[in-house]
Design a protein around this motif. Structure first.
Motif, PDB file in Angstrom:
ATOM      1  N   ASP A   1     -34.959 -13.355   8.379  1.00  0.00           N
ATOM      2  CA  ASP A   1     -33.902 -12.378   8.635  1.00  0.00           C
ATOM      3  C   ASP A   1     -32.894 -12.406   7.489  1.00  0.00           C
ATOM      4  O   ASP A   1     -32.213 -13.411   7.278  1.00  0.00           O
ATOM      5  CB  ASP A   1     -33.221 -12.711   9.961  1.00  0.00           C
ATOM      6  N   ARG A   2     -32.832 -11.311   6.723  1.00  0.00           N
ATOM      7  CA  ARG A   2     -31.838 -11.207   5.657  1.00  0.00           C
ATOM      8  C   ARG A   2     -30.591 -10.459   6.130  1.00  0.00           C
ATOM      9  O   ARG A   2     -29.575 -10.426   5.444  1.00  0.00           O
ATOM     10  CB  ARG A   2     -32.430 -10.467   4.448  1.00  0.00           C
ATOM     11  N   GLY A   3     -30.735  -9.755   7.278  1.00  0.00           N
ATOM     12  CA  GLY A   3     -29.578  -9.111   7.898  1.00  0.00           C
ATOM     13  C   GLY A   3     -28.982  -7.965   7.118  1.00  0.00           C
ATOM     14  O   GLY A   3     -27.782  -7.724   7.215  1.00  0.00           O
ATOM     15  N   THR A   4     -29.762  -7.255   6.321  1.00  0.00           N
ATOM     16  CA  THR A   4     -29.179  -6.149   5.543  1.00  0.00           C
ATOM     17  C   THR A   4     -29.648  -4.805   6.101  1.00  0.00           C
ATOM     18  O   THR A   4     -28.946  -4.176   6.895  1.00  0.00           O
ATOM     19  CB  THR A   4     -29.570  -6.289   4.056  1.00  0.00           C
ATOM     20  N   TRP A   5     -30.836  -4.347   5.694  1.00  0.00           N
ATOM     21  CA  TRP A   5     -31.284  -3.008   6.080  1.00  0.00           C
ATOM     22  C   TRP A   5     -31.508  -2.888   7.586  1.00  0.00           C
ATOM     23  O   TRP A   5     -31.204  -1.842   8.172  1.00  0.00           O
ATOM     24  CB  TRP A   5     -32.555  -2.631   5.338  1.00  0.00           C
ATOM     25  N   THR A   6     -32.060  -3.926   8.225  1.00  0.00           N
ATOM     26  CA  THR A   6     -32.302  -3.832   9.664  1.00  0.00           C
ATOM     27  C   THR A   6     -30.996  -3.672  10.434  1.00  0.00           C
ATOM     28  O   THR A   6     -30.904  -2.895  11.393  1.00  0.00           O
ATOM     29  CB  THR A   6     -33.056  -5.084  10.173  1.00  0.00           C
ATOM     30  N   ARG A   7     -29.951  -4.393  10.003  1.00  0.00           N
ATOM     31  CA  ARG A   7     -28.657  -4.282  10.694  1.00  0.00           C
ATOM     32  C   ARG A   7     -28.050  -2.897  10.473  1.00  0.00           C
ATOM     33  O   ARG A   7     -27.502  -2.289  11.390  1.00  0.00           O
ATOM     34  CB  ARG A   7     -27.711  -5.363  10.175  1.00  0.00           C
ATOM     35  N   ARG A   8     -28.196  -2.377   9.254  1.00  0.00           N
ATOM     36  CA  ARG A   8     -27.639  -1.039   8.973  1.00  0.00           C
ATOM     37  C   ARG A   8     -28.385   0.043   9.748  1.00  0.00           C
ATOM     38  O   ARG A   8     -27.781   1.012  10.199  1.00  0.00           O
ATOM     39  CB  ARG A   8     -27.687  -0.770   7.465  1.00  0.00           C
ATOM     40  N   LEU A   9     -29.717  -0.136   9.928  1.00  0.00           N
ATOM     41  CA  LEU A   9     -30.464   0.846  10.724  1.00  0.00           C
ATOM     42  C   LEU A   9     -30.001   0.814  12.177  1.00  0.00           C
ATOM     43  O   LEU A   9     -29.822   1.874  12.795  1.00  0.00           O
ATOM     44  CB  LEU A   9     -31.970   0.553  10.658  1.00  0.00           C
ATOM     45  N   ALA A  10     -29.765  -0.380  12.722  1.00  0.00           N
ATOM     46  CA  ALA A  10     -29.308  -0.487  14.108  1.00  0.00           C
ATOM     47  C   ALA A  10     -27.978   0.236  14.292  1.00  0.00           C
ATOM     48  O   ALA A  10     -27.735   0.878  15.325  1.00  0.00           O
ATOM     49  CB  ALA A  10     -29.176  -1.961  14.498  1.00  0.00           C
ATOM     50  N   GLU A  11     -27.105   0.160  13.272  1.00  0.00           N
ATOM     51  CA  GLU A  11     -25.810   0.842  13.343  1.00  0.00           C
ATOM     52  C   GLU A  11     -25.969   2.348  13.194  1.00  0.00           C
ATOM     53  O   GLU A  11     -25.165   3.128  13.712  1.00  0.00           O
ATOM     54  CB  GLU A  11     -24.892   0.301  12.239  1.00  0.00           C
ATOM     55  N   ASP A  12     -27.040   2.780  12.483  1.00  0.00           N
ATOM     56  CA  ASP A  12     -27.243   4.198  12.187  1.00  0.00           C
ATOM     57  C   ASP A  12     -27.951   4.952  13.320  1.00  0.00           C
ATOM     58  O   ASP A  12     -27.876   6.168  13.404  1.00  0.00           O
ATOM     59  CB  ASP A  12     -28.074   4.326  10.897  1.00  0.00           C
ATOM     60  N   LEU A  13     -28.618   4.231  14.216  1.00  0.00           N
ATOM     61  CA  LEU A  13     -29.393   4.889  15.272  1.00  0.00           C
ATOM     62  C   LEU A  13     -28.478   5.672  16.210  1.00  0.00           C
ATOM     63  O   LEU A  13     -27.447   5.166  16.651  1.00  0.00           O
ATOM     64  CB  LEU A  13     -30.180   3.867  16.092  1.00  0.00           C
ATOM     65  N   PRO A  14     -28.853   6.906  16.561  1.00  0.00           N
ATOM     66  CA  PRO A  14     -28.029   7.701  17.481  1.00  0.00           C
ATOM     67  C   PRO A  14     -28.297   7.356  18.944  1.00  0.00           C
ATOM     68  O   PRO A  14     -27.770   8.012  19.838  1.00  0.00           O
ATOM     69  CB  PRO A  14     -28.476   9.138  17.173  1.00  0.00           C
ATOM     70  N   PHE A  15     -29.140   6.349  19.192  1.00  0.00           N
ATOM     71  CA  PHE A  15     -29.473   5.970  20.570  1.00  0.00           C
ATOM     72  C   PHE A  15     -29.666   4.452  20.612  1.00  0.00           C
ATOM     73  O   PHE A  15     -29.985   3.825  19.605  1.00  0.00           O
ATOM     74  CB  PHE A  15     -30.772   6.663  21.014  1.00  0.00           C
ATOM     75  N   PRO A  16     -29.473   3.838  21.777  1.00  0.00           N
ATOM     76  CA  PRO A  16     -29.678   2.386  21.877  1.00  0.00           C
ATOM     77  C   PRO A  16     -31.166   2.060  22.036  1.00  0.00           C
ATOM     78  O   PRO A  16     -31.929   2.854  22.596  1.00  0.00           O
ATOM     79  CB  PRO A  16     -28.907   2.016  23.156  1.00  0.00           C
ATOM     80  N   LEU A  17     -31.583   0.915  21.526  1.00  0.00           N
ATOM     81  CA  LEU A  17     -32.963   0.460  21.735  1.00  0.00           C
ATOM     82  C   LEU A  17     -33.139   0.041  23.195  1.00  0.00           C
ATOM     83  O   LEU A  17     -32.210  -0.473  23.826  1.00  0.00           O
ATOM     84  CB  LEU A  17     -33.287  -0.728  20.825  1.00  0.00           C
TER      85      LEU A  17
END
Length: 809
Positions: free
Chosen positions: A366-382
């Motif tokens: 886990d580098r915590g960069t792109w995956t975290r930014r995608l989670a913030e960008d999603l218009p819906f919750p997982l």
């Protein structure tokens, strides 16, 4: 001659050689760029060799020393030479393994097994009573060899140990009588002047009429009045009272009728009795040829019969046997045959799984960069299921061994987003990702889903298909090789010659069952990527654990909030006009629809409609004022793509198709799905088809048109679909109602066929077989001991090379 070795030293050296293999195999296939980045752990191997080196005889010690020197040289040569050097090292490993081959007694045992297997693979014509004509008929039934015939088990048994009397029989009884045929004559009946054959059987209690409607001339010449027969059949009412229609007749003299008799699926050209005699001869002549390779300790622990004994008891049951247990496949003999089949299935699966674990892989923490930014960008919750699946995938990706995971989830459950998170985990670790889909349209759909997210993150995604222009393709290939492109979505074009990645970290394969094993293996040869397989086909967990026992499994069993349910209605054939009215209503609202048929073209059965004929008829009559298109599997790929694009763009309002639309383009405007002859489809397949609609905001319909006269279970099966929208629950019901053979339809790629096992009925045996296979591999991880030599011989036969080819699922 090799000096005898203590078995412990032999086992340790085999383990060392086994450890040499995966990195050498990888380097032998790697590109120069990949080879440049790969180091071979010679020092570690040399350290391990010291523990056994001094105990080896001189010739083996010398050979091992030469191998270690070659490995030292392999580490120093130029990247372009590493492939040929690695292949040379592999040859040296194989030479050492041969020097450690099984002891002569075991070698002779394996040779005998292979001789027996070769004999059993002969044409079924080698069985007494099977000539060329019968062999052709049996081949159409899937029986091509002697072995096929021996494993063609009875599907039921008739208990004929008790004789009935003619005066006591009642309608509905299935009875066996002994009596004399006292009358036999043809008679003409009905306006069509049809010939029938009538007979009368007499025993000490009275008379019983017999009737034949079919093959009248055949029975007229074969049956002889005045002869005593055993007669078997179902009693029913006739014009003059009770009778038996088309009884099974066997002369008392030389008969084998009394007892517990097997009944087989047979070619139409053979009678039940003839098929029984054929199997009886085969078992008497050939059953001793069948090798029993299960280790003695396994057979003893699970109380198993040897295969020759089990086959004789199944085909030629002792009159004292329990007929009910035989009929339910619960006899000791049935259990032994099923266990043998499932043991070797599980053994092969577990070996493939261990082979994956031994391969070199990429650790991606886990580098915590792109995956975290995608989670913030999603218009819906997982969903909770997506979060669970991602946790499992991330855990796999963090390990330095290759991931091989299957993600199963209904259409709309969010598999693509999960795969995108996995791709970003690879990208944030400095690698690239590739999405491979079976069709250009599905690839385009995935690209339209993921590209906007990557673009907002400042990452580059491209689409590569057969339709990509030459100029765009050249730019894409250059970008993949340089690493400028982070993610590529495509079709088979991704594994064509000339495609090279700077560092491929993840390969995602959508609807993986649509790809051949070799195509999936080709994706892995582009580097050492983790592999994530996606499927929307709802596979029951019990079946998935068997079919994909070599993979790790994740299930998306929860739908995102707001996903609407498709209203499902069932119609008999007589109410088809109402179905057409509902379709017209949707089309008039500006929506689109599908009509799916089970066949492409007209067939012999007049009760089954086909897509080609009905597309013309519907376009000319019922839907003449609408734009109707046709789509089926025999069309060329470019024709299929053109039709689907027209449908996606709204140029086609009603798409008449076969199940080729089961996995297709996302058309949110499609709100009605009609499935004709729905009783001919599995529930899981109908659920997949239903998933083609309900993808937009408008309420949607799935209309099932079915004939219920074909089967008592048809209405029950289809009613399940109306009550449930859970793909896994539907698949479990389908498996219970139809059994695994019908559920699977087309045999899964990379798996041996099931000859006798039923994964529903035999679930407890499957559990025992897996337990036994796991225990044996704990004791002998690569089946290298002499005791495992017979197992290797059977595995090679059962899997026919698929253990190696199917390494990516």
């Amino acid at each position: 001659m090799v000096t005898p070795l203590p078995e412990a030293i032999r086992t340790d050296l085999r383990a060392l050689l086994r450890a040499f293999r995966p990195p050498l195999e990888f380097l032998s296939l790697a590109s120069p760029d990949t080879a440049r980045r790969t180091s071979f752990p010679v020092a570690s191997f040399r350290e391990k060799c010291r523990a056994v080196e001094n105990a080896l005889p001189e010739e083996l010690r010398t050979s091992l020393g030469r191998l270690l020197r070659e490995l030292d040289e392999l580490a120093r040569v130029a990247p372009a030479e590493k492939g040929s050097r690695a292949r040379h090292c592999l040859e040296m490993v194989e030479s050492l393994e041969k020097a450690l081959s099984p002891a002569p007694a075991y070698r002779r045992s394996v040779e005998r097994i292979e001789e027996r297997l070769e004999a059993l693979s002969r044409s079924v014509q080698f069985v007494r009573g099977v000539g060329p004509r019968r062999a052709d008929a049996l081949r159409k039934l899937g029986i091509a060899t002697v072995e096929d015939l021996l494993y063609h088990l009875p599907f039921r048994y008739e208990d004929r140990r008790h004789l009935a009397r003619a005066r006591d029989v009642r309608p509905g009884d299935v009875v066996t009588l002994r009596g004399k045929l006292v009358h036999l004559a043809e008679r003409v009946v009905g306006r069509a002047r049809r010939k029938i054959l009538e007979g009368v059987l007499r025993d000490e209690s009275g008379l019983l009429p017999l009737t034949w409607y079919n093959q009248v001339a055949y029975f007229r010449t074969r049956l002889r009045p005045g002869t005593e027969y055993f007669v078997h059949g179902r009693v029913e009412y006739g014009a003059g009272g009770v009778r038996i229609v088309h009884p099974e007749m066997e002369p008392v003299e030389g008969a084998e009728t009394l007892g517990i008799l097997p009944v087989y699926t047979k070619p139409s050209t053979l009678s039940v009795a003839a098929m029984r005699k054929l199997l009886g001869r085969a078992v008497r002549d050939w059953s001793e040829t069948v090798p029993s390779a299960l280790p003695e300790e396994v057979a003893a622990r699970y109380r198993l019969l040897d295969l020759p004994t089990a086959l004789r008891e199944v085909h030629l049951p002792d009159p004292r046997s329990d007929a009910e247990r035989l009929g339910d496949f619960r006899s000791e003999a049935h259990r032994s045959i099923v266990f043998d089949e499932l043991f070797f299935l599980q053994l092969g699966m577990l070996l493939r799984r261990r082979a994956y674990a031994a391969e070199p892989g990429l650790a991606m923490p886990d580098r915590g960069t792109w995956t975290r930014r995608l989670a913030e960008d999603l218009p819906f919750p997982l969903t909770g299921a997506q979060k669970r699946a991602l946790a499992e995938i991330y855990e796999d990706m963090a390990r330095p061994a290759p991931m091989h995971r299957l993600l199963q989830g209904d259409v709309g459950s969010g598999k693509t987003i999960v795969a995108l998170f996995a791709a970003l985990r690879a990208i944030e670790n400095g690698y690239q990702a590739a999405f491979m889909a079976p069709t250009e349209l599905l690839a385009e759909q995935h690209y339209r889903t993921v590209a906007p997210f990557l673009e907002r993150l400042g990452l580059r995604a491209v689409l590569l298909t057969g339709e990509t222009s030459r100029k765009e393709k050249e730019a894409t290939l250059a970008g993949l090789e340089s690493g400028d492109i982070h993610l590529v979505v495509g079709t088979h074009a991704l594994i064509q010659e000339g495609v090279r990645f700077r560092a491929l970290g993840l390969g995602v394969i959508d609807e993986q069952h649509r790809f051949g094993v070799l195509q999936r293996a080709a994706l892995r040869r582009l580097g050492t990527p983790d592999i994530l397989l996606l499927t929307a086909t709802p596979i029951p967990r019990t079946l998935a654990l068997t079919l994909y026992g070599d993979l790790d499994l994740s299930f998306l069993d929860e739908m995102p909030a707001g996903r609407q349910q498709v209203r499902t209605l069932l119609f008999p054939e007589s109410r088809r006009p109402e179905v057409y009215d509902l379709v017209r209503r949707e089309l008039d609202l500006g929506h689109q629809g599908y009509v799916v048929y089970p066949r492409i073209e007209e067939a012999e059965d007049p009760n089954v409609r086909d897509a080609t004929t009905m597309a013309r008829e519907l376009a000319r009559t019922v839907f003449a004022s609408y734009r109707v298109g046709l789509l089926h599997g025999k069309m060329r790929p470019e024709e299929k793509d053109a039709v689907m694009r027209r449908f996606r763009d709204g140029d086609v309002q009603l798409l008449v198709a076969t199940t080729v639309v089961e996995v297709g383009i996302d058309v949110p405007n499609a709100t009605v799905m009609v499935v004709e002859n729905a009783e001919r489809f599995g529930l899981a397949q109908l659920h997949q088809l239903r998933g083609r609609v309900g993808r937009g905001t408008a309420p949607s319909l799935c209309l099932l048109v079915a004939s219920f006269a074909r089967s008592d279970t048809a209405r029950e099966r289809l009613a399940v679909l109306g009550r449930s929208y859970d793909g896994l629950a539907i698949a479990e019901a389908d498996l219970r109602l139809r059994g695994p053979g019908d559920f699977l339809g087309t045999r899964q790629s990379g798996l041996p066929d099931f000859r006798v096992a039923n994964l529903v009925r035999d679930s407890s045996i499957l559990k025992e077989a897996r337990e036994a296979a796991e225990a044996w591999l704990e004791k002998d991880p690569d089946l290298s001991s002499p005791e495992s030599a017979p197992l290797r011989a059977i595995l090679r036969r059962r899997w026919s090379g698929r253990l190696e080819l199917a390494r990516t699922g």
